[in-house]
Design a protein around this motif. Structure first.
Motif, mmCIF file in Angstrom:
data_model
loop_
_atom_site.group_PDB
_atom_site.id
_atom_site.type_symbol
_atom_site.label_atom_id
_atom_site.label_comp_id
_atom_site.label_asym_id
_atom_site.label_seq_id
_atom_site.Cartn_x
_atom_site.Cartn_y
_atom_site.Cartn_z
ATOM 1 N N THR A 73 0.816 -1.215 0.000
ATOM 2 C CA THR A 73 0.000 0.000 0.000
ATOM 3 C C THR A 73 0.851 1.266 0.000
ATOM 4 O O THR A 73 2.008 1.266 0.410
ATOM 5 N N THR A 74 0.244 2.352 -0.474
ATOM 6 C CA THR A 74 0.817 3.689 -0.345
ATOM 7 C C THR A 74 0.149 4.349 0.852
ATOM 8 O O THR A 74 -1.060 4.597 0.837
ATOM 9 N N THR A 76 -1.305 6.832 3.524
ATOM 10 C CA THR A 76 -1.834 8.188 3.641
ATOM 11 C C THR A 76 -2.204 8.375 5.119
ATOM 12 O O THR A 76 -2.164 7.417 5.895
ATOM 13 N N SER A 79 -5.257 5.863 5.352
ATOM 14 C CA SER A 79 -5.283 4.507 4.804
ATOM 15 C C SER A 79 -3.866 3.969 4.674
ATOM 16 O O SER A 79 -2.885 4.700 4.818
ATOM 17 N N ASN A 192 -11.820 5.254 2.446
ATOM 18 C CA ASN A 192 -10.410 4.964 2.692
ATOM 19 C C ASN A 192 -9.912 3.766 1.901
ATOM 20 O O ASN A 192 -8.701 3.513 1.849
ATOM 21 N N PRO A 195 -7.712 4.301 -2.244
ATOM 22 C CA PRO A 195 -6.295 4.218 -2.632
ATOM 23 C C PRO A 195 -5.731 2.804 -2.614
ATOM 24 O O PRO A 195 -4.648 2.565 -3.159
ATOM 25 N N ASP A 196 -6.441 1.853 -1.973
ATOM 26 C CA ASP A 196 -5.855 0.526 -1.735
ATOM 27 C C ASP A 196 -6.525 -0.590 -2.526
ATOM 28 O O ASP A 196 -6.356 -1.761 -2.197
ATOM 29 N N GLY A 269 -6.572 9.663 -8.641
ATOM 30 C CA GLY A 269 -5.384 9.380 -7.852
ATOM 31 C C GLY A 269 -5.518 9.856 -6.414
ATOM 32 O O GLY A 269 -6.439 10.596 -6.048
ATOM 33 N N ILE A 270 -4.560 9.430 -5.594
ATOM 34 C CA ILE A 270 -4.626 9.664 -4.152
ATOM 35 C C ILE A 270 -4.607 11.149 -3.817
ATOM 36 O O ILE A 270 -5.382 11.624 -2.975
ATOM 37 N N GLU A 271 -3.729 11.910 -4.449
ATOM 38 C CA GLU A 271 -3.578 13.324 -4.086
ATOM 39 C C GLU A 271 -4.875 14.098 -4.275
ATOM 40 O O GLU A 271 -5.205 14.976 -3.480
ATOM 41 N N LEU A 274 -7.331 13.025 -1.316
ATOM 42 C CA LEU A 274 -6.959 13.273 0.074
ATOM 43 C C LEU A 274 -7.757 14.394 0.744
ATOM 44 O O LEU A 274 -8.200 14.235 1.892
#
Length: 303
Positions: A73-74, A76, A79, A192, A195-196, A269-271, A274
């Motif tokens: 995972t990335t 955050t 998450s 959450n 992103p995963d 994407g995640i950014e 967020l």
């Protein structure tokens, strides 16, 4: 300090604001319906709620480390795990121990109230314990159970459980009030998961968006947000809540903005997501707090 951080990491301490919010909501319905508030019982129930959340957090961290999900995972702020166990793999057993000890403490709190009020507590106690024990290894492999389990744990199990602990019965107000955290906490875990999705699928999880896609997640997120507010309005119309409970609508514009943002950026994407994940946390914490304040205020208008 290093040892302390390793101990606190799997507990996910920044997330532990949620149990007090839900416990206070249960206390508010008990006060509104039965004018019942016993400080000792409230504090014991609060300890039980905190231990339950710590247990599921720590066991989840341990299971995600063992499955190596935390390496995929990335991370955050919301998450991807705390990162504690991948950074200190030799201490993974500490997370398991924390999970087991706090689960035992949760059971002790349950037994305390079970002895006081009788077997009625088992109606929400058994599902609550099962949610803690089964969540990561089993419930995350079923789209519906994975979606609903967090909300059931913090909504009906915690809110109705505290109301029962203070009154010895289940009240209509507690059932209705439990729906707001039910929808919001289920949404908290849902958003959450965005992103995963790929890492989760890689270790065999089958939550909603893995099985049905991100668009399904966006739709359910919006429906559940609506449900969180609509349940309060219906309860007021039915006479179960005082008009002051409608204070929850203060966060409705933020909720609408967040739902629109998730719909717009779910593939960006995640950014891009967020800021909306952060706003969702605010909604999840503030809305039940407003409901608690509104229900409690309604008691004084009845005097």
């Amino acid at each position: 300090m290093k040892t302390l951080s390793i101990l606190l990491g799997p507990m996910r301490v920044p997330f532990l604001l949620l149990p007090p919010v839900c416990v206070v909501l249960g206390a508010a319905t008990a006060f509104y319906g039965e004018q019942a508030f016993h400080l000792k019982w409230f504090l014991i129930a609060l300890i039980g709620g905190l231990c339950a959340h710590i247990s599921v957090n720590a066991l989840n961290e341990y299971e995600d480390f063992k499955s190596r999900l935390d390496y995929r995972t990335t991370r955050t702020p919301f998450s991807g795990g705390s990162g504690t166990l991948p950074d200190h793999p030799g201490k993974a057993h500490w997370a398991a121990a924390i999970g087991v000890v706090t689960l035992a403490l949760t059971l002790l709190v349950g037994l305390y109230f079970l002895r006081m009020w009788g077997p009625g507590l088992l109606l929400i106690g058994i599902p609550g314990i099962l949610a803690i024990v089964l969540y990561t290894r089993w419930l995350t492999h079923d789209p519906l159970l994975c979606l609903l389990a967090p909300g059931i744990g913090f909504g009906p199990c915690m809110v109705m459980g505290v109301d029962f602990a203070l009154t010895g019965t289940y009240t209509v107000a507690a059932v209705a009030a439990s729906l707001t955290p039910f929808f919001l906490v289920s949404n908290l875990l849902l958003i959450n998961q965005f992103p995963d999705i790929e890492p989760d699928a890689g270790v065999g999880r089958r939550h909603l968006m893995i099985v049905y896609g991100k668009r399904a997640g966006v739709i359910v997120y919006g429906v559940f947000l609506l449900g969180a507010y609509l349940s309060v309005v219906i309860a007021w119309l039915a006479g179960w809540f005082p008009a002051t409970a409608l204070a929850v609508l203060i966060t409705a514009p933020l909720a609408a903005h967040t739902a629109a943002g998730v719909a717009k950026h779910h593939n960006s994407g995640i950014e891009a997501l967020l800021p909306y994940m952060k706003k969702n946390v605010v909604i999840t914490l503030v809305t039940p707090a407003l409901l608690s304040a509104g229900i409690s205020a309604g008691r004084f208008f009845l005097e």
